[in-house]
Structures are given as structure tokens and as C-alpha cells.
Design an enzyme around this catalytic site. Structure first.
Site, mmCIF file in Angstrom:
data_model
loop_
_atom_site.group_PDB
_atom_site.id
_atom_site.type_symbol
_atom_site.label_atom_id
_atom_site.label_comp_id
_atom_site.label_asym_id
_atom_site.label_seq_id
_atom_site.Cartn_x
_atom_site.Cartn_y
_atom_site.Cartn_z
ATOM 1 N N VAL A 129 12.367 29.237 24.680
ATOM 2 C CA VAL A 129 12.875 29.951 23.509
ATOM 3 C C VAL A 129 14.297 30.451 23.748
ATOM 4 O O VAL A 129 15.189 30.247 22.921
ATOM 5 C CB VAL A 129 11.923 31.123 23.155
ATOM 6 C CG1 VAL A 129 12.504 31.985 22.048
ATOM 7 C CG2 VAL A 129 10.566 30.573 22.730
ATOM 8 N N GLU A 188 9.301 33.556 16.929
ATOM 9 C CA GLU A 188 9.819 32.192 17.063
ATOM 10 C C GLU A 188 8.691 31.197 16.793
ATOM 11 O O GLU A 188 7.572 31.384 17.260
ATOM 12 C CB GLU A 188 10.355 32.009 18.492
ATOM 13 C CG GLU A 188 10.896 30.642 18.769
ATOM 14 C CD GLU A 188 12.003 30.264 17.816
ATOM 15 O OE1 GLU A 188 13.049 30.917 17.808
ATOM 16 O OE2 GLU A 188 11.813 29.294 17.042
ATOM 17 N N ALA A 242 -7.674 14.626 15.913
ATOM 18 C CA ALA A 242 -8.671 14.934 16.947
ATOM 19 C C ALA A 242 -8.133 14.518 18.315
ATOM 20 O O ALA A 242 -7.329 13.595 18.422
ATOM 21 C CB ALA A 242 -9.960 14.178 16.643
ATOM 22 N N LEU A 291 -4.401 17.804 12.018
ATOM 23 C CA LEU A 291 -5.772 17.309 11.865
ATOM 24 C C LEU A 291 -5.984 16.080 12.734
ATOM 25 O O LEU A 291 -6.687 15.161 12.345
ATOM 26 C CB LEU A 291 -6.058 16.974 10.391
ATOM 27 C CG LEU A 291 -6.320 18.152 9.458
ATOM 28 C CD1 LEU A 291 -6.609 17.655 8.048
ATOM 29 C CD2 LEU A 291 -7.473 19.021 9.945
ATOM 30 N N ARG A 334 1.797 23.425 31.059
ATOM 31 C CA ARG A 334 1.030 24.670 30.992
ATOM 32 C C ARG A 334 -0.197 24.488 30.085
ATOM 33 O O ARG A 334 -0.061 24.082 28.939
ATOM 34 C CB ARG A 334 1.928 25.813 30.486
ATOM 35 C CG ARG A 334 2.957 26.242 31.520
ATOM 36 C CD ARG A 334 3.824 27.364 31.025
ATOM 37 N NE ARG A 334 4.857 26.927 30.102
ATOM 38 C CZ ARG A 334 5.809 27.726 29.616
ATOM 39 N NH1 ARG A 334 5.836 28.998 29.950
ATOM 40 N NH2 ARG A 334 6.724 27.259 28.787
ATOM 41 N N GLU A 354 8.031 22.842 21.140
ATOM 42 C CA GLU A 354 8.656 22.191 22.285
ATOM 43 C C GLU A 354 8.727 20.695 21.993
ATOM 44 O O GLU A 354 7.806 20.118 21.425
ATOM 45 C CB GLU A 354 7.841 22.446 23.561
ATOM 46 C CG GLU A 354 8.042 23.850 24.086
ATOM 47 C CD GLU A 354 7.223 24.160 25.330
ATOM 48 O OE1 GLU A 354 6.855 23.213 26.052
ATOM 49 O OE2 GLU A 354 6.961 25.341 25.567
ATOM 50 N N LYS A 372 18.304 29.184 37.504
ATOM 51 C CA LYS A 372 18.525 28.819 36.092
ATOM 52 C C LYS A 372 19.967 29.119 35.681
ATOM 53 O O LYS A 372 20.604 28.341 34.959
ATOM 54 C CB LYS A 372 17.576 29.607 35.183
ATOM 55 C CG LYS A 372 16.155 29.096 35.224
ATOM 56 C CD LYS A 372 15.317 29.679 34.107
ATOM 57 C CE LYS A 372 13.920 29.067 34.171
ATOM 58 N NZ LYS A 372 13.043 29.507 33.114
ATOM 59 N N CYS A 377 1.622 28.399 24.420
ATOM 60 C CA CYS A 377 1.432 29.384 23.351
ATOM 61 C C CYS A 377 0.003 29.538 22.856
ATOM 62 O O CYS A 377 -0.560 30.635 22.943
ATOM 63 C CB CYS A 377 2.339 29.047 22.175
ATOM 64 S SG CYS A 377 4.071 29.328 22.566
ATOM 65 N N THR A 395 6.627 36.727 21.789
ATOM 66 C CA THR A 395 5.405 36.998 21.018
ATOM 67 C C THR A 395 4.703 38.214 21.614
ATOM 68 O O THR A 395 4.318 38.203 22.788
ATOM 69 C CB THR A 395 4.480 35.762 21.094
ATOM 70 O OG1 THR A 395 5.210 34.626 20.622
ATOM 71 C CG2 THR A 395 3.227 35.954 20.262
#
Ligand code: NAD
Length: 449
Positions: A23, A168, A269, A267, A344, A172, A47, A277, A135
Site C-alpha cells: 500500500v 485502501e 470456485a 464467483l 501470505r 495486488e 527497503k 488481507c 486497515t
């Protein structure tokens, strides 16, 4: 919208961004591209060095080019000095992580960032806007962030600085596009000046701006993710039922998706949702709901369906191979979705250990996530440098992530290198009829055998 056509506004020239994950990095380079001077901050020195060398700390389309471009234009600078970045900017976005710790949201990074913002504001005289993009559970900004900034700055919210919540919604893999083309922009604030300043920054976007109070903005993000996660677990549950009735879930999804109240999106599967997230936000919301005395049974079931869904892949593989002991299994796709190296909470993290548990010999390939997988699985599995290599002598191919290149696998070629022509399509990206005609035995999530 094209960010480059935006003009700088008169007052806000410099933006600081604290926390350079997905983000923060996207927010920083996209604001810099819009013409703002952006001072981006992280505690991770590696970083910072990467960005200042013109390299991206995340895998995300367009980001490397935008970092180089905005550095060359002197519009982007990275530092570990958060207070100084705050003092030298007019607006600060907090974009640090809000992970799950001990079953509930861990606010350590948010609290640290709030203190650093407070320290920066202590040596600033002009009005400042602080924007929470991370979040956070409803109530966090008012209960934790604002008091910490006030304590560390000696200043009052609503007077010398204002706080907004601006959740946000980027995806990704399509983050830059999403930054430039937001479905909507949510601005939660409790004083008009701060909300107006943020609205001014977003004025050039062709998008609905919804103003709310702070708690509502915090809740909108959770409700949004909870709804999408529910849709995924819903179609996965329908897929599992479809399989038993000999019905193809994809046709069912298409049929119900034509109902405008349902829509065709989300939708598909598959082996369940993952990523940084949905799983964590669902857990955080469930735990926060329980802490205020409400037991969210629907949301708990959504997570439960998702916990079991990756294991459907193992069931399908066993339907083809029986015992998996000593069987060579090629797993294609490791990241939680295509166009990212992010593993993740990826379904692959549940599928691969389950295969190892069954004593299968696992070889994996992913266009971007191999290095991350090596850190997780080490020598427990084999790593291939392309799909065909992974499939050599394989008894079964399992597709876990729907990368585009897996949609176009050369069937004749892969059949010639595999030991057994078996395919488990975890994402339903292959055409079962074509694959069967090419001589494979096919199983797929929600496919009518
Ligand atoms: P991330 O974990 O990838 O990165 C967070 C960064 O913050 C790390 O680089 C970390 O070093 C840095 N950080 C931690 N404490 C800091 C401090 N005190 N000062 C400076 N830097 C610090 O996080 P992310 O995936 O970018 O997510 C950030 C927030 O946005 C989370 O709340 C997440 O839920 C939310 N969000 C993420 C996405 C997504 O797709 N990743 C989408 C929407 C919302």
C-alpha cells in the site's frame, strides 16, 4: 484516470507516507507521479536503500518504472526518519501493516507510527493532515491513533492537525491501475478541514467520493472484505455441492452472475482465498465482534469453509492416484493470486504441506514466487525453473494459481514428459473437454466428473 494530468494543488505540495509495503509503496510512487513531492518512510533500511537506488521493494507491475521515473524527477525520496518526513510535509499517510497477533489485530506498528507522527508534528507550526490508510478495527483511530499523536506532539486534533481514515481497496497485481481508477474513495473524518484537504487531493480522480465519520470509514473496509470473502466461500461451497450432483460450478456461477443483484465477479470456485488481507481482516473482525459481545456466525463459517477448501485439492488428487506415497506431484502456482510474488496465506501453503504429509514428492514452479517458497519450504520440496521442467516424470499436475501461462500449457508436450497424464485443476482454468480429448484424466474444483 491518468494521474499525470492532475495539477498540483496550491497548499499541499509534499506528502509523507509511513510504511512501504504494497500500500505504502504504491501510494508513494503514484502521488509522486501526480506531481507531489513524496517523502516515503520505513523502518526497514533495506527497503529505503532499494528505493533510493531506483529499485522496487515489492513485486508489482509498473512500480519499478515509476520509482525510477519519480526519483529522476526528484519527486520521490525514501528515508528512515519519520518525524523529519512529517515535519517537512503537509499530509502524512500511515500505511503500516496491521497483522494478526494472538488471534486479534496487532496495533504495534500503527501505535509506533502514530508516535512518530506526533514527534514530527511537535516541531511543526502549520496545520497538518494525518491519513490512516492501514486497515484498522472501528474505534482504533479515535482510541489509539489520535491520543498518541496528541500526546507526542502536544497539539490538539481538530485544531493544529486533523485525522482522516481513507481505507485502501487496491488489488495486488493491479495496484497502480486501482490507484488511478478507484471504484470509490472513502474519506472518514471528524473535522471538516482535514476531510476537505484530503478530498482536494483526490479531486482529479473520476470516482465517487464518500464522506463519512471515522468509525464508518474503518468499518467500510472490513465490510467490503468480509463481503468478498463471503462470496468466495459461497461459490466454493456451491462448487463442492455441484461436484456431488454432477453439475459444473462454472456454468452455475455464470447463470447466477447474470442476476444484476449478484454480479459475475468473485464467483470463481477454487482452493480458497488467501493473501495479506481477507484471512487477517476476517479474523480481526470476528475477534473484535466477539470482544463487544456479538458472535458473527456467518463470518466464522466463511473462514471455516476457506480453511477446508485447499484440502479439496488433495481429495481430488487421491481420486486420481489413490495413495500419494512416493508419487511425483507437480504444483504449478505458489502465490495467492497471479501477478504477485506474495505467498501470505496462499492456498499453496496448505496444499504443499498436506502433500508432504501424504509422502508425495513435490516439485513446484511459479513465475515469481519461487524465492519466497524456498524461504518457507527449503529442501522439503523441489523447485523447477519452468512448468515443463516441473512436469517431468510427474504422476499428477496440480494447478494452484491461475497465472496466464498455465492457461496455455502445451498439452501434447506435457503429456509426453509426465509419467501419468493426470491433472487437478484447482482454478478451473483449463477446458476439461479439451484436456480429456488430449488424453488426460481431469479433475477440477466443482467439475462434474
Ligand atoms: P506490509 O506488511 O506489506 O508493509 C508494511 C510496512 O510497514 C513494512 O515495510 C514495515 O517495515 C513498515 N513499518 C512497520 N512499522 C513501521 C514504522 N513504525 N515506521 C515505518 N514503517 C513501518 O503491509 P501492506 O500489505 O502494504 O498493508 C498495509 C496496510 O494496508 C494493512 O493494514 C493492510 O491490511 C492494508 N491493506 C493492504 C492491501 C494489500 O493488498 N496488501 C490492500 C488494502 C489494504
Amino acid at each position: 484516470m491518468d494521474g499525470r494530468i492532475l495539477m498540483l494543488d496550491d497548499e499541499i505540495k509534499t506528502i509523507s507516507v509511513i510504511g512501504l509495503g504494497y500500500v505504502g509503496t504504491v501510494t508513494s510512487v503514484c502521488f509522486a507521479e501526480m506531481g507531489y513531492k513524496v517523502i516515503c518512510v520505513d523502518i526497514d533500511r533495506d527497503k529505503i536503500e532499494l528505493i533510493n537506488e531506483g529499485k522496487s521493494p515489492i513485486f508489482e507491475p509498473e512500480i519499478p518504472e515509476l520509482i525510477k521515473k519519480t526519483l529522476n524527477q526528484n519527486r520521490l525520496v525514501a528515508t528512515t526518519d519519520a518525524p523529519r518526513a512529517v515535519t517537512n510535509s503537509e499530509v502524512t499517510f500511515i500505511t503500516v501493516g496491521t497483522p494478526i497477533g494472538e488471534g486479534k489485530i496487532d496495533l504495534t506498528a500503527i501505535r509506533n507510527a502514530s508516535e512518530l507522527v506526533g514527534k514530527g508534528l511537535a516541531s511543526k507550526n502549520a496545520y497538518h493532515v494525518v491519513v490512516i490508510k492501514s486497515t484498522v478495527i472501528p474505534g482504533t483511530t479515535e482510541r489509539d491513533v489520535i491520543p498518541l499523536i496528541e500526546e507526542c506532539s502536544g497539539k490538539s486534533e481538530g485544531v493544529e492537525f486533523g485525522v482522516c481514515v481513507n481505507p485502501e481497496f487496491l488489488r495486488e497485481g493491479a495496484a497502480v491501475y486501482d490507484f488511478r481508477n478507484p471504484d470509490r474513495i472513502i474519506i472518514g473524518s471528524r473535522n471538516k478541514r482535514a476531510g476537505d484537504a484530503l478530498e482536494h487531493i483526490f479531486r482529479g480522480f473520476n470516482s465517487t467520493i464518500k464522506r463519512t465519520d471515522i468509525r464508518t470509514a474503518e468499518m467500510i473496509k472490513y465490510a467490503n472484505n468480509a463481503f468478498l470473502a463471503t462470496k468466495v466461500s459461497f461459490i466454493n461451497e456451491i462448487a463442492n455441492i455441484c461436484k456431488e450432483f454432477g453439475v459444473d460450478v462454472n456454468e452455475v456461477a455464470e447463470g447466477i452472475g447474470l442476476d444484476f443483484r449478484i454480479s459475475p465477479h468473485f464467483l470463481r470456485a477454487g482452493p480458497g482465498f488467501g493473501g495479506s488481507c481477507f484471512p487477517k481482516d476476517m479474523q480481526a473482525l470476528i475477534s473484535a465482534s466477539k470482544s463487544v459481545g456479538y458472535n458473527p456466525i456467518l463470518l466464522t463459517s466463511v473462514l471455516e469453509v476457506n480453511r477446508k477448501q485447499p484440502l479439496k485439492i488433495i481429495e481430488l488428487t487421491k481420486e486420481l492416484l489413490g495413495n500419494l506415497n512416493e508419487k511425483n506431484i507437480a504444483v504449478l502456482g505458489l502465490s495467492f493470486k497471479p501477478n504477485t510474488d506474495d505467498m501470505r496465506e496462499a492456498p499453496s501453503l496448505k496444499i504443499i504441506p498436506a502433500l508432504i504429509e501424504e509422502k508425495a514428492k513435490v516439485t513446484v514452479y511459479d513465475p515469481e514466487a519461487i524465492n519466497n517458497a524456498k524461504k518457507i519450504f527449503g529442501e522439503k520440496i523441489n523447485y523447477a525453473s519452468n512448468a515443463l521442467d516441473a512436469l517431468k516424470e510427474a504422476d499428477c499436475l496440480i494447478i494452484v494459481t491461475e497465472w496466464d501461462e498455465f492457461k496455455k500449457l502445451p498439452l501434447t508436450e506435457i503429456k509426453s514428459v509426465m509419467r501419468n497424464p493426470f491433472i487437478v485443476d484447482g482454478r478451473r482454468i483449463l477446458n476439461p473437454e479439451v484436456v480429456t480429448r488430449a488424453g488426460f484424466k481431469y479433475k477440477g474444483i466443482g467439475w462434474k466428473d
